[in-house]
Structure formats: C-alpha cells, structure tokens
Design a protein around this motif. Structure first.
Motif, PDB file in Angstrom:
ATOM      1  N   GLN A 233       0.833  -1.404  -0.034  1.00 37.25           N
ATOM      2  CA  GLN A 233      -0.180  -0.005   0.116  1.00 37.25           C
ATOM      3  C   GLN A 233       0.890   1.169   0.289  1.00 37.25           C
ATOM      4  O   GLN A 233       0.528   2.145  -0.772  1.00 37.25           O
ATOM      5  CB  GLN A 233      -1.129   0.046   1.393  1.00 37.25           C
ATOM      6  CG  GLN A 233      -1.963  -0.986   1.023  1.00 37.25           C
ATOM      7  CD  GLN A 233      -2.990  -0.887   2.323  1.00 37.25           C
ATOM      8  OE1 GLN A 233      -2.836   0.013   3.259  1.00 37.25           O
ATOM      9  NE2 GLN A 233      -3.951  -1.584   2.148  1.00 37.25           N
ATOM     10  N   LEU A 234       1.911   1.237   0.723  1.00 35.67           N
ATOM     11  CA  LEU A 234       2.799   2.457   0.816  1.00 35.67           C
ATOM     12  C   LEU A 234       3.515   2.712  -0.565  1.00 35.67           C
ATOM     13  O   LEU A 234       3.615   3.815  -0.904  1.00 35.67           O
ATOM     14  CB  LEU A 234       3.786   2.072   1.930  1.00 35.67           C
ATOM     15  CG  LEU A 234       3.416   2.146   3.427  1.00 35.67           C
ATOM     16  CD1 LEU A 234       4.696   2.244   4.295  1.00 35.67           C
ATOM     17  CD2 LEU A 234       2.629   3.356   3.805  1.00 35.67           C
ATOM     18  N   VAL A 235       3.796   1.459  -1.227  1.00 29.42           N
ATOM     19  CA  VAL A 235       4.443   1.751  -2.362  1.00 29.42           C
ATOM     20  C   VAL A 235       3.483   2.192  -3.552  1.00 29.42           C
ATOM     21  O   VAL A 235       3.885   3.248  -4.396  1.00 29.42           O
ATOM     22  CB  VAL A 235       5.107   0.396  -2.913  1.00 29.42           C
ATOM     23  CG1 VAL A 235       5.452   0.284  -4.417  1.00 29.42           C
ATOM     24  CG2 VAL A 235       6.122  -0.112  -2.213  1.00 29.42           C
ATOM     25  N   GLY A 236       2.273   1.837  -3.492  1.00 27.47           N
ATOM     26  CA  GLY A 236       0.957   2.077  -4.316  1.00 27.47           C
ATOM     27  C   GLY A 236       0.993   3.523  -4.311  1.00 27.47           C
ATOM     28  O   GLY A 236       0.659   4.213  -5.195  1.00 27.47           O
ATOM     29  N   ARG A 237       0.866   3.937  -3.067  1.00 29.28           N
ATOM     30  CA  ARG A 237       0.611   5.490  -2.757  1.00 29.28           C
ATOM     31  C   ARG A 237       1.827   6.510  -3.174  1.00 29.28           C
ATOM     32  O   ARG A 237       1.236   7.423  -3.752  1.00 29.28           O
ATOM     33  CB  ARG A 237       0.363   5.795  -1.141  1.00 29.28           C
ATOM     34  CG  ARG A 237       0.016   7.019  -0.740  1.00 29.28           C
ATOM     35  CD  ARG A 237      -0.272   7.016   0.567  1.00 29.28           C
ATOM     36  NE  ARG A 237      -1.017   5.877   1.115  1.00 29.28           N
ATOM     37  CZ  ARG A 237      -1.190   5.758   2.409  1.00 29.28           C
ATOM     38  NH1 ARG A 237      -0.366   6.314   3.299  1.00 29.28           N
ATOM     39  NH2 ARG A 237      -1.806   4.684   2.759  1.00 29.28           N
ATOM     40  N   ALA A 238       2.875   5.808  -2.971  1.00 31.28           N
ATOM     41  CA  ALA A 238       4.124   6.889  -3.478  1.00 31.28           C
ATOM     42  C   ALA A 238       3.991   6.952  -5.103  1.00 31.28           C
ATOM     43  O   ALA A 238       4.537   7.928  -5.693  1.00 31.28           O
ATOM     44  CB  ALA A 238       5.375   6.326  -2.870  1.00 31.28           C
ATOM     45  N   VAL A 239       4.039   5.729  -5.571  1.00 29.97           N
ATOM     46  CA  VAL A 239       4.094   5.717  -6.984  1.00 29.97           C
ATOM     47  C   VAL A 239       2.731   6.661  -7.629  1.00 29.97           C
ATOM     48  O   VAL A 239       2.894   7.488  -8.538  1.00 29.97           O
ATOM     49  CB  VAL A 239       3.405   4.472  -7.623  1.00 29.97           C
ATOM     50  CG1 VAL A 239       3.356   4.191  -9.075  1.00 29.97           C
ATOM     51  CG2 VAL A 239       5.064   3.382  -7.263  1.00 29.97           C
ATOM     52  N   ALA A 240       1.464   6.582  -6.919  1.00 31.21           N
ATOM     53  CA  ALA A 240       0.416   7.533  -7.404  1.00 31.21           C
ATOM     54  C   ALA A 240       0.640   8.774  -7.347  1.00 31.21           C
ATOM     55  O   ALA A 240       0.306  10.016  -7.960  1.00 31.21           O
ATOM     56  CB  ALA A 240      -0.861   7.096  -6.698  1.00 31.21           C
ATOM     57  N   MET A 241       1.331   9.362  -6.080  1.00 28.60           N
ATOM     58  CA  MET A 241       1.674  10.606  -5.884  1.00 28.60           C
ATOM     59  C   MET A 241       2.826  11.298  -6.750  1.00 28.60           C
ATOM     60  O   MET A 241       2.697  12.306  -7.335  1.00 28.60           O
ATOM     61  CB  MET A 241       2.336  10.658  -4.467  1.00 28.60           C
ATOM     62  CG  MET A 241       1.446  10.727  -3.233  1.00 28.60           C
ATOM     63  SD  MET A 241       2.401  10.438  -1.748  1.00 28.60           S
ATOM     64  CE  MET A 241       2.903  12.238  -1.785  1.00 28.60           C
ATOM     65  N   LEU A 242       3.711  10.556  -7.475  1.00 27.10           N
ATOM     66  CA  LEU A 242       4.845  10.864  -8.357  1.00 27.10           C
ATOM     67  C   LEU A 242       4.408  10.413  -9.561  1.00 27.10           C
ATOM     68  O   LEU A 242       5.272  10.927 -10.722  1.00 27.10           O
ATOM     69  CB  LEU A 242       6.081  10.074  -8.249  1.00 27.10           C
ATOM     70  CG  LEU A 242       6.854  10.388  -6.911  1.00 27.10           C
ATOM     71  CD1 LEU A 242       8.069   9.327  -6.552  1.00 27.10           C
ATOM     72  CD2 LEU A 242       7.329  11.704  -6.855  1.00 27.10           C
ATOM     73  N   LYS A 243       3.245  10.057  -9.865  1.00 28.00           N
ATOM     74  CA  LYS A 243       2.739   9.905 -11.559  1.00 28.00           C
ATOM     75  C   LYS A 243       2.646  11.020 -12.162  1.00 28.00           C
ATOM     76  O   LYS A 243       3.261  11.177 -13.273  1.00 28.00           O
ATOM     77  CB  LYS A 243       1.380   9.106 -11.491  1.00 28.00           C
ATOM     78  CG  LYS A 243       1.151   8.690 -12.774  1.00 28.00           C
ATOM     79  CD  LYS A 243      -0.227   7.803 -12.851  1.00 28.00           C
ATOM     80  CE  LYS A 243      -0.430   7.346 -14.087  1.00 28.00           C
ATOM     81  NZ  LYS A 243      -0.558   8.194 -15.193  1.00 28.00           N
TER      82      LYS A 243
END
Length: 381
Positions: A233-243
C-alpha cells in the motif's frame, strides 16, 4: 615520567635479575660439587697409591683424605675464577639481551604515545610505522586506521558545515533581497512576491526539519510510531503521488508487487518518506521516455524472513567512485550543486538512517549508462 619506573627499566631489571639468580646458583652449585668431587678424587688416588702399604695408609690416610696440596688448591682457584668470568659474561649478555628486548617493546610504544599526543592536539595526519606483526604491530595498525578515520570524519564535518551554510545561504539571501527591495520601494509587496518569499521560507523550514530528523536518527533518538502495515500500500501510494512528475517526463513507472505479503511493524510516515525519496531520485535521473520499476519480494535468509523493496531505473547510473558516498550528508555527484541536477543532498542520508532505525538496511548497485537499483531490506517479525 620517572625513568626507573619505565617499562624498559622494569623489563630489563626483571630479566637481568632472573639471569643473575640463575648464574649465581649455577656457580655456587658448581663450586660445591667441584670441591667435594675433587676431594673424593684425591682420596681414591691416594688409596690406589698406598694400597700395598697398610701402615702408611693408616698413618697418613686421614690427613691426605681431608687436605689438599698447593697444586690442587691452585687448580681449584683457577676453575673458580673461570666460573666467575663465565658468569660475568653470561650476566653481561643477559643484560644486553634483556635491554634489547625491552627496547623492541617500548620504542614502538613511545612512538605511539608521541603520535597520540599530536593527535590529541588536532594533528590528524599521524602515521606510526608498523615493523612487526605481533601485538605491538597490531596496535600500531589500529592506531593508523583510527587516525585515518578521525581525519576523514574531520574533513566530513568541515564539508558538512560548508554545505549547511551553502544550503541556508540561498533561501536567506532571496528572502533578505526581496524584503530589502520592498522596504526601499523597489519591489512591490504584492501577492506574487509574498508567495515567492513563502516558498523560500517553506524550503528553509523543510531543510531544517530534515537536518533535525537526520541528527535524531543518527543517535537513534527519532521517535517512531510503529504499527502493522502493508508495504504494498505504501509503494502504491508513493507511485500514485509521483505519477504527475513521471508523466511530465514521459517516464513509465511499473510495479511488480508480491502477493499476500505479511504486514510488518513500521512507522508508516517515515517509511513512506523512504520510498518517496528513492522514487523521486529514480524519476529525476531517468531520461525522457525512461522506465522505473518497483518490486517487492519476501525472502528467507538465515532462518529470518526479510522483505525487500527494489527501485530500478534505466538512467545514466552512478560513478563507481561516488557509490560509497551517496548516503553521506549533502553529498552530490554534481559538485556545482546545481538545483536542476538534484536536491539538497539530504534525501539518501535520511533514507539510510530511517531504514537502519527500523532494523533494516539499504543498498545500491549501479552500472554506468545502464541504470541504478536501490534495495530496501526490512526484517519481518
């Protein structure tokens, strides 16, 4: 220091005393045995000479068995004198040998003491010659490594202070210049100018906060609010923020996350900061139309389960000589410290400390022109 209390004098004295006692004991025993055996020899000789004359034997035997003539006494005196000279020679040799041995131990120690005294005074460019492979040589080698470490740490501290001054100077100069311009009426105090000042103040505050967190993390005093967390979940959230940032450079971020990972006890905010900092670097240094891949995997090593988060990019890579220092404070491969080529240089230092206070470790591998892979390894309790 009292010369007679030095190690050289004590070792020399102890060895000389041992040799002296040995020599005196040998001379004493040799003399006693020599006199007794020589008297027995004379008695036997006289008995064999006067075997046929019983009366002569009875009348003169007592005197000859107990006394010695001038020749015999001269012979024994010469033997005694020879033993004394041999003993003195052994004592002199023992004294020289013990002194040489003591010097071989104490001279390197004096050199170490002299170098340590200079080190105490701030002269870190100290080297002690390692001439032996014994305990003294090992001590000298340890001292040399310690001096090198102190010199390196001193240089790093000086560089750290210079970098902090550089990082603080830019926003403070901007703020000061704008404020002076507003006071003098050269710059209009409109909303745009105030927003610019606000951005610089925010950046300055963020820098100070990063420095504070880093210093606390290094001494293991940074408070953590650990709770069971799904790392995916942390990885998915960070990826979404940097998209949006990745889309602006036409960079593709792909995820390969392991299914059914166990929850691990971590501070969510701190670990999100770790993943975010690594991803920002990957996107920043990836070329346009590049690719960043994030993977999670669970491995069992040495009867311990460890969760690994990897971030790989196909950017220009890191120079081999820069890799050992990329987790240092304010370290930048771009020595000009251009803002366009990176941030303040604290991101990866914070990453390393935050991962380590979670009981994990972060590593990096890179090939020039082929990309870089950062790996965060966390223990699974």
């Amino acid at each position: 220091m009292d010369r007679f209390n030095s190690i050289t004098c004590r070792i020399t004295g102890l060895m000389f005393l041992a040799v002296a006692l040995t020599v005196f004991l040998l001379i004493y025993l040799a003399n006693e045995q020599m006199i007794e055996l020589f008297q027995e020899y004379l008695v036997v000789q006289q008995m064999e000479t006067h075997m046929g004359d019983a009366s002569g034997h009875l009348s003169g035997g007592g005197h000859s068995m107990t006394g010695m003539g001038p020749l015999e006494e001269s012979f024994l005196a010469s033997v005694h004198q020879s033993l004394i000279w041999v003993g003195l020679a052994i004592l002199a040799t023992g004294l020289a040998a013990s002194y040489t041995l003591a010097r071989s131990i104490t001279v390197p120690l004096r050199n170490l003491s002299r170098a340590a005294r200079k080190l105490e005074q701030g002269d870190y460019d100290q080297k002690v010659v390692v001439e032996t492979k014994d305990e003294i040589g090992e001590l000298a080698d340890i001292f040399n490594r310690m001096a090198e470490t102190l010199a390196t740490n001193t240089n790093l501290r000086r560089q750290l202070l210079a970098n902090i001054a550089h990082e603080l100077k830019t926003p403070l100069t901007v703020i000061q210049g704008h404020l002076e311009g507003m006071v003098d009426g050269v710059i209009a105090a409109n909303k745009e100018q105030l927003l610019s000042l606000h951005e610089e103040a925010v950046r300055l505050n963020r820098l100070l906060k990063d420095l504070r967190d880093l210093s606390l993390a290094e001494v293991r005093q940074l408070a953590l609010e650990k709770r069971p967390t799904d790392i995916n979940q942390l990885v998915g959230r960070a990826v979404a923020m940097l998209k949006p940032l990745a889309d602006a450079k036409d960079i593709q971020i792909s995820c390969s996350l392991a299914a059914a990972l166990p929850e691990i006890s971590i501070d969510r905010d701190r670990m999100s900061q770790v993943i975010y900092n690594i991803l920002v670097n990957a996107v920043r240094y990836s070329p346009p139309k590049g690719r960043v891949e994030v993977t999670t995997v669970l491995r069992e090593e040495d009867l311990c389960r460890r969760l690994t988060v990897s971030v790989a990019d196909n950017g220009p890579g890191i120079e081999t000589e820069d890799i050992p220092y990329i987790f240092d404070h304010f370290y930048r491969s771009d020595k000009s410290r251009d803002r366009k080529s990176g941030g303040s240089g604290l991101g990866l230092a914070i990453v390393k400390q935050l991962v380590e206070i979670h009981g994990g470790q972060v590593t990096v591998s890179s090939q020039k022109e082929k990309g870089t892979i950062f790996r965060v390894v966390l223990p699974v309790e």
